[in-house]
Write a protein that holds these residues in place. Structure first.
Motif: not given
Length: 282
Positions: A92, A117, A249-250, A253, A259
């Protein structure tokens, strides 16, 4: 701009909380030092270089396995979730650094680091719902998620909107094309099979998710023989179970407010957030 000067300029720009700055600085400095030691210019690095940099942190926790792809990361997420969560934090930080480089015109695109990840869900307790501000930031990030980020961006957008409809990550993975029903008003009804392949509860999608589904269907990867999953991954097979969490999560980020969120934005947190509550009548 020199890569180290970019780090200072980015961290001092005022978009990150002091605690996040303190966490990101040593992580990115470690990456820049590795690049210098290995003759790699940070602005020309790709996912292979980042994977090589990550080896020194991950190999001691892989019980003799090679760090050679998603299976190794899945093993790490299962056996050493704290290590996997820390590793995802490094990814991240690096994604945010390269987004800053892209925003300043130093590189042409943000490197795609999704495959690095672990996808571990780091919510120790009940997933914490996103606030209205965080939800808006996430919707903005999804709206900007296009072919520059991922070849199958329409699939990724659909996954995000399905989670916001309240479907859990496991339900999204198991959605079946045979139980997708178009409705007269242009929306869709879905049924998600349960763990025993029984037809699950009804989900009537809202406008955003329905539009995302309508755009995705003509571009859906051709499934392998006997595969009926709605969401198709590599080789015509259903997506792996950890993909929704990796993806969320990507996407998160790419927005500073998301993030640096603790606990982090996960697929479960998004599913618990669901649709925005409607104001009371009158």
């Amino acid at each position: 701009m020199d890569p180290r000067a970019l780090l200072d300029d980015w961290l001092m720009s005022g978009t990150l909380r002091p605690g996040t700055q303190a966490r990101y600085r040593p992580q990115v400095l470690d990456w820049l030092t590795w690049c210098e030691q290995h003759g790699v210019h940070p602005y020309q690095a790709d996912i292979r270089h980042v994977a090589k940099w990550s080896e020194k942190r991950l190999l001691p926790h892989l019980d003799g396995r090679a760090f050679d792809g998603p299976d190794a990361l899945a093993y790490l997420a299962e056996t050493s979730p704290d290590v996997a969560g820390t590793h995802d934090g490094f990814i991240t930080a690096l994604t945010q650094y390269y987004k800053a480089a892209h925003d300043r015109g130093l590189i042409t695109g943000v490197p795609n680091l999704l495959d690095l990840r672990s996808g571990v869900d780091r919510d120790a307790q009940e997933p914490q719902r996103l606030t209205s501000e965080e939800r808006d930031a996430f919707l903005s990030a999804v709206g900007g998620w296009g072919p520059e980020q991922r070849r199958h961006y329409l699939r990724d957008r659909l996954i995000a909107y399905l989670l916001l409809e309240g479907l859990r990550p496991g339900e999204v993975v198991r959605l079946d094309m045979r139980h997708v029903y178009p409705l007269p008003d242009g929306t869709y009804e879905l049924r998600a099979p349960d763990d025993f392949e029984n037809v699950g509860k009804q989900h009537v999608l809202g406008l955003l998710a329905s539009e995302a589904l309508r755009e995705y269907l003509p571009k859906r990867i051709t499934p392998a023989d006997g595969v009926h999953a709605l969401i198709i991954g590599q080789g015509g097979k259903p997506i792996v179970s950890r993909y929704p969490n990796m993806l969320i999560q990507e996407i998160a980020s790419l927005r500073a407010v998301l993030a640096q969120r603790r606990p982090p934005v996960t697929a479960d947190a998004l599913a618990h957030t669901g649709k925005r509550e409607q104001p009371a009548a009158g």
